[in-house]
Write a protein that holds these residues in place. Structure first.
Motif, PDB file in Angstrom:
ATOM      1  N   ILE A 376       9.750   3.266  -8.728  1.00 14.36           N
ATOM      2  CA  ILE A 376      10.937   2.616  -8.698  1.00 14.36           C
ATOM      3  C   ILE A 376      11.463   3.075 -10.011  1.00 14.36           C
ATOM      4  CG2 ILE A 376      12.381   0.460  -8.562  1.00 14.36           C
ATOM      5  CD1 ILE A 376      10.048  -0.856  -7.330  1.00 14.36           C
ATOM      6  N   ASP A 377      12.786   3.790  -9.967  1.00 16.96           N
ATOM      7  CA  ASP A 377      13.249   4.194 -11.075  1.00 16.96           C
ATOM      8  C   ASP A 377      14.413   3.088 -11.850  1.00 16.96           C
ATOM      9  OD1 ASP A 377      15.632   4.249  -9.887  1.00 16.96           O
ATOM     10  OD2 ASP A 377      15.805   6.337  -9.777  1.00 16.96           O
ATOM     11  N   ARG A 378      14.879   3.582 -12.830  1.00 16.92           N
ATOM     12  CA  ARG A 378      15.331   2.760 -13.723  1.00 16.92           C
ATOM     13  C   ARG A 378      16.667   1.829 -13.021  1.00 16.92           C
ATOM     14  NH1 ARG A 378      20.158   4.707 -15.817  1.00 16.92           N
ATOM     15  NH2 ARG A 378      20.414   6.883 -15.447  1.00 16.92           N
ATOM     16  N   ARG A 379      17.322   2.574 -11.680  1.00 15.23           N
ATOM     17  CA  ARG A 379      18.253   2.196 -11.255  1.00 15.23           C
ATOM     18  C   ARG A 379      17.885   1.102  -9.816  1.00 15.23           C
ATOM     19  NH1 ARG A 379      22.371   6.400  -9.442  1.00 15.23           N
ATOM     20  NH2 ARG A 379      20.250   7.440  -8.872  1.00 15.23           N
ATOM     21  N   ALA A 396      11.484  14.794 -11.489  1.00 13.66           N
ATOM     22  CA  ALA A 396      11.023  15.896 -12.690  1.00 13.66           C
ATOM     23  C   ALA A 396      10.535  15.094 -13.871  1.00 13.66           C
ATOM     24  CB  ALA A 396      12.433  16.777 -12.818  1.00 13.66           C
ATOM     25  N   ASP A 397      11.084  13.895 -14.086  1.00 11.92           N
ATOM     26  CA  ASP A 397      10.688  13.128 -15.441  1.00 11.92           C
ATOM     27  C   ASP A 397       9.429  12.432 -15.358  1.00 11.92           C
ATOM     28  OD1 ASP A 397      11.772  11.402 -13.622  1.00 11.92           O
ATOM     29  OD2 ASP A 397      12.803  10.249 -15.239  1.00 11.92           O
ATOM     30  N   ARG A 398       8.699  12.589 -14.216  1.00  8.90           N
ATOM     31  CA  ARG A 398       7.604  11.618 -13.707  1.00  8.90           C
ATOM     32  C   ARG A 398       6.379  12.516 -13.926  1.00  8.90           C
ATOM     33  NH1 ARG A 398       7.577   6.007 -13.921  1.00  8.90           N
ATOM     34  NH2 ARG A 398       5.611   6.296 -12.586  1.00  8.90           N
ATOM     35  N   GLY A 399       6.288  13.855 -13.377  1.00  8.30           N
ATOM     36  CA  GLY A 399       5.208  14.675 -13.553  1.00  8.30           C
ATOM     37  C   GLY A 399       4.253  13.958 -12.117  1.00  8.30           C
ATOM     38  N   THR A 400       2.894  14.068 -12.452  1.00  8.08           N
ATOM     39  CA  THR A 400       2.003  13.745 -11.311  1.00  8.08           C
ATOM     40  C   THR A 400       0.934  12.789 -11.684  1.00  8.08           C
ATOM     41  OG1 THR A 400       0.670  15.674 -11.634  1.00  8.08           O
ATOM     42  CG2 THR A 400       2.400  15.976 -10.272  1.00  8.08           C
ATOM     43  N   MET A 411       5.841  -2.971  -9.504  1.00 11.11           N
ATOM     44  CA  MET A 411       6.520  -2.338  -8.195  1.00 11.11           C
ATOM     45  C   MET A 411       6.379  -3.416  -6.853  1.00 11.11           C
ATOM     46  SD  MET A 411       6.277   1.790  -8.503  1.00 11.11           S
ATOM     47  CE  MET A 411       4.642   1.993  -8.019  1.00 11.11           C
ATOM     48  N   LEU A 412       5.362  -3.857  -6.601  1.00 13.50           N
ATOM     49  CA  LEU A 412       4.990  -4.538  -5.380  1.00 13.50           C
ATOM     50  C   LEU A 412       5.848  -5.981  -5.611  1.00 13.50           C
ATOM     51  CD1 LEU A 412       1.309  -4.058  -4.740  1.00 13.50           C
ATOM     52  CD2 LEU A 412       3.264  -3.173  -3.513  1.00 13.50           C
ATOM     53  N   SER A 413       6.141  -6.435  -6.946  1.00 12.71           N
ATOM     54  CA  SER A 413       6.626  -7.614  -7.045  1.00 12.71           C
ATOM     55  C   SER A 413       8.134  -7.508  -7.628  1.00 12.71           C
ATOM     56  CB  SER A 413       6.039  -8.424  -8.232  1.00 12.71           C
ATOM     57  OG  SER A 413       4.663  -8.523  -7.890  1.00 12.71           O
ATOM     58  N   HIS A 414       8.610  -6.354  -7.443  1.00 10.88           N
ATOM     59  CA  HIS A 414       9.983  -5.847  -7.987  1.00 10.88           C
ATOM     60  C   HIS A 414      11.058  -6.646  -7.299  1.00 10.88           C
ATOM     61  CE1 HIS A 414      13.503  -3.571  -9.606  1.00 10.88           C
ATOM     62  NE2 HIS A 414      13.848  -3.459  -8.260  1.00 10.88           N
ATOM     63  N   VAL A 415      10.992  -6.667  -5.994  1.00 13.04           N
ATOM     64  CA  VAL A 415      12.207  -7.384  -5.217  1.00 13.04           C
ATOM     65  C   VAL A 415      11.799  -8.947  -5.416  1.00 13.04           C
ATOM     66  CG1 VAL A 415      12.983  -7.688  -2.945  1.00 13.04           C
ATOM     67  CG2 VAL A 415      12.436  -5.381  -3.672  1.00 13.04           C
ATOM     68  N   ALA A 433      24.447  -4.363 -11.954  1.00  7.50           N
ATOM     69  CA  ALA A 433      23.003  -3.755 -11.955  1.00  7.50           C
ATOM     70  C   ALA A 433      22.397  -4.166 -10.726  1.00  7.50           C
ATOM     71  CB  ALA A 433      22.195  -3.808 -13.280  1.00  7.50           C
ATOM     72  N   LEU A 434      22.421  -5.430 -10.512  1.00  5.42           N
ATOM     73  CA  LEU A 434      21.528  -6.133  -9.385  1.00  5.42           C
ATOM     74  C   LEU A 434      22.162  -5.629  -8.153  1.00  5.42           C
ATOM     75  CD1 LEU A 434      19.766  -8.074  -8.117  1.00  5.42           C
ATOM     76  CD2 LEU A 434      21.367  -9.762  -8.512  1.00  5.42           C
ATOM     77  N   ARG A 435      23.593  -5.574  -8.015  1.00  3.12           N
ATOM     78  CA  ARG A 435      24.113  -5.368  -6.753  1.00  3.12           C
ATOM     79  C   ARG A 435      24.171  -3.977  -6.523  1.00  3.12           C
ATOM     80  NH1 ARG A 435      28.370  -8.400  -4.798  1.00  3.12           N
ATOM     81  NH2 ARG A 435      28.140  -7.005  -3.223  1.00  3.12           N
ATOM     82  N   ALA A 436      24.058  -2.707  -7.615  1.00  2.79           N
ATOM     83  CA  ALA A 436      23.750  -1.244  -7.336  1.00  2.79           C
ATOM     84  C   ALA A 436      22.153  -1.076  -7.098  1.00  2.79           C
ATOM     85  CB  ALA A 436      24.379  -0.892  -8.739  1.00  2.79           C
ATOM     86  N   GLY A 437      21.248  -1.789  -7.341  1.00  8.86           N
ATOM     87  CA  GLY A 437      20.194  -1.186  -7.171  1.00  8.86           C
ATOM     88  C   GLY A 437      18.968  -2.385  -6.934  1.00  8.86           C
ATOM     89  N   HIS A 438      19.465  -3.412  -6.914  1.00 15.12           N
ATOM     90  CA  HIS A 438      18.315  -4.504  -7.424  1.00 15.12           C
ATOM     91  C   HIS A 438      17.281  -4.325  -8.507  1.00 15.12           C
ATOM     92  CE1 HIS A 438      18.647  -5.366  -2.566  1.00 15.12           C
ATOM     93  NE2 HIS A 438      19.673  -5.657  -3.233  1.00 15.12           N
ATOM     94  N   ALA A 439      17.982  -3.869  -9.328  1.00 17.31           N
ATOM     95  CA  ALA A 439      17.188  -3.602 -10.739  1.00 17.31           C
ATOM     96  C   ALA A 439      17.315  -4.570 -11.704  1.00 17.31           C
ATOM     97  CB  ALA A 439      17.595  -2.250 -11.510  1.00 17.31           C
TER      98      ALA A 439
END
Length: 439
Positions: A376-379, A396-400, A411-415, A433-439
């Motif tokens: 889950i990205d910053r947005r 591209a900014d995460r690699g593998t 991540m599982l608890s994010h929402v 920020a919340l309305r745009a991405g639940h972030a």
């Protein structure tokens, strides 16, 4: 209209007819995932859903014994008065189920059977015997998340089941569960692609009335883009079918607070309404604590229907420029990479998973390559961390790099955390920020 052509009529009172009538009236069709073991409980549940202050269809959700084909254990549990986590339709039999629906007094009320079985032939025969015309699942979506059944066996079983349904039930309806893989952490392009591929599989095996699913994820704008891509691809690949889209209220870890859970439910209803989605499968505020009652389900249906009626877009809900096109292209590439492997879509699906051209992140089934990961990205948007052999690009900014246990848990608890936090801090609910991405 969602479909390009309708070569077959929708029988009056059928599931497809209920969807069409709701669409013509401009109303969202809302549906629970409710299932109870006894005829008395299940009949009362159907009656309550029918009488709810919302445009509804009914659900008969089956129990775990029936899901795995252990009908003997289901019968013994019924005889002993033991509790089951759903309705054992095979153990009850077609005549008993048919009489239950008649006795519920709901007259022509459309009902769908939901089950979770990778080998559904017995279930399909039981619902046909009961006079029902709608169910859901799919050879991939009811195999990889829920079973150890080899994918080739599930594909063959679902092919026979689709053919049985198509041959014996005029206007039979089948919903792909492909848009709900594992409930969460699967980037939208793969959910969209799997829904369309299972829809093609259903068409290949004789079904004309189809719905394509998508589960609400972590970002409202990204979900708007994904639903647009799904509708566009369905129009291209399912020309001539009678199809619609069904959205699921978030399938992952649900908020523990009632205000947080209700806010998430309303968000899913608003998402359905503003994207023109025809049907919504709801969850209830009880999800985090216990199995929902009939009353819990009815309240959730009415809450969702009210939220959909009041729904409106805001600027913060809009995807980025080109986001829907990018999701469309990524999903189309996954579909085409699969279809190129074999002229039979079932064989193409098994080959695609064997080669890693389709690969569900965090899915442990033996036929899944397990080379992909997401984050889950910053947005708040779901992105690929590692794409394995799939024809998609990782961030591209995460690699593998591997996702650690702590990050995965987060991540599982994010929402859950986002909506519970907003419930405790009212000012956060109007946060861009919340309305745009639940972030």
């Amino acid at each position: 209209m969602s479909a390009a052509g309708l070569p077959q009529p929708r029988p009056a009172g059928s599931f497809a007819d209920a969807v069409a009538r709701a669409r013509a009236a401009g109303e969202l069709l809302v549906q629970p995932r409710m299932g109870f073991p006894t005829v008395e409980q299940m009949g009362a549940g159907l009656r309550a859903v029918h009488d709810a202050r919302a445009r509804t269809v009914g659900t008969i959700t089956l129990d775990s014994y029936t899901r795995v084909g252990d009908h003997g254990s289901a019968r013994r549990a019924l005889q002993a008065g033991e509790d089951l986590n759903g309705f054992p339709i095979v153990a009850h039999g077609g005549q008993v189920t048919r009489r239950m629906i008649d006795d519920a007094g709901t007259g022509g009320f459309a009902v769908q059977v939901r089950h979770g079985s990778p080998l559904p032939l017995g279930i399909v025969q039981a619902l046909v015997d009961a006079g029902l015309d709608a169910t859901e699942g799919g050879p991939v979506s009811y195999c990889l998340p829920y079973s150890r059944t080899p994918l080739t066996e599930a594909v063959d079983a679902w092919a026979r089941s689709c053919e049985l349904l198509a041959e014996q039930v005029p206007g039979a309806h089948l919903e792909s569960f492909g848009g709900c893989m594992l409930g969460q952490l699967c980037p939208p392009s793969l959910l969209v692609a799997l829904s369309v591929l299972e829809g093609l599989f259903f068409r290949r095996h004789g079904l004309h009335s189809i719905s394509l699913s998508y589960a609400q994820q972590t970002s409202f704008p990204q979900d708007v883009a994904a639903l647009a891509a799904l509708r566009r691809l369905a129009g291209e690949y399912l020309e001539g079918a009678d199809w619609h889209v069904v959205l699921y209220t978030y399938m992952g870890v649900f908020p523990r607070s009632v205000p947080g859970a209700l806010a998430l439910l309303r968000d899913s209803a608003r998402l359905a309404a503003v994207t023109g989605t025809e049907r919504l499968i709801v969850k209830t505020p009880a999800e985090a604590h216990r199995i929902p009652t009939v009353e819990d389900n009815v309240r959730a249906l009415e809450e969702a229907a009210a939220a959909a009626r009041d729904a409106a877009f805001t600027e913060a809900d809009l995807p980025d420029d080109g986001e829907a096109d990018d999701l469309y292209r990524e999903a189309r590439d996954l579909i085409e990479a699969t279809l190129e492997l074999n002229g039979d879509v079932g064989r193409a699906l098994t080959a695609a998973f064997a080669r890693g051209h389709l690969d569900v992140p965090y899915c442990l089934h033996a036929d899944n390559a397990q080379r992909t990961r997401s984050h889950i990205d910053r947005r708040g948007r779901l992105q690929w961390t590692s794409a394995g052999r799939m024809p998609v690009r990782a961030a591209a900014d995460r690699g593998t790099g591997a996702v650690g246990a702590e990050e995965l848990l987060g991540m599982l608890s994010h929402v859950q955390n986002t909506f519970d936090r907003a419930a405790l801090e009212p000012s956060a609910q109007s946060s861009p920020a919340l309305r745009a991405g639940h972030a």
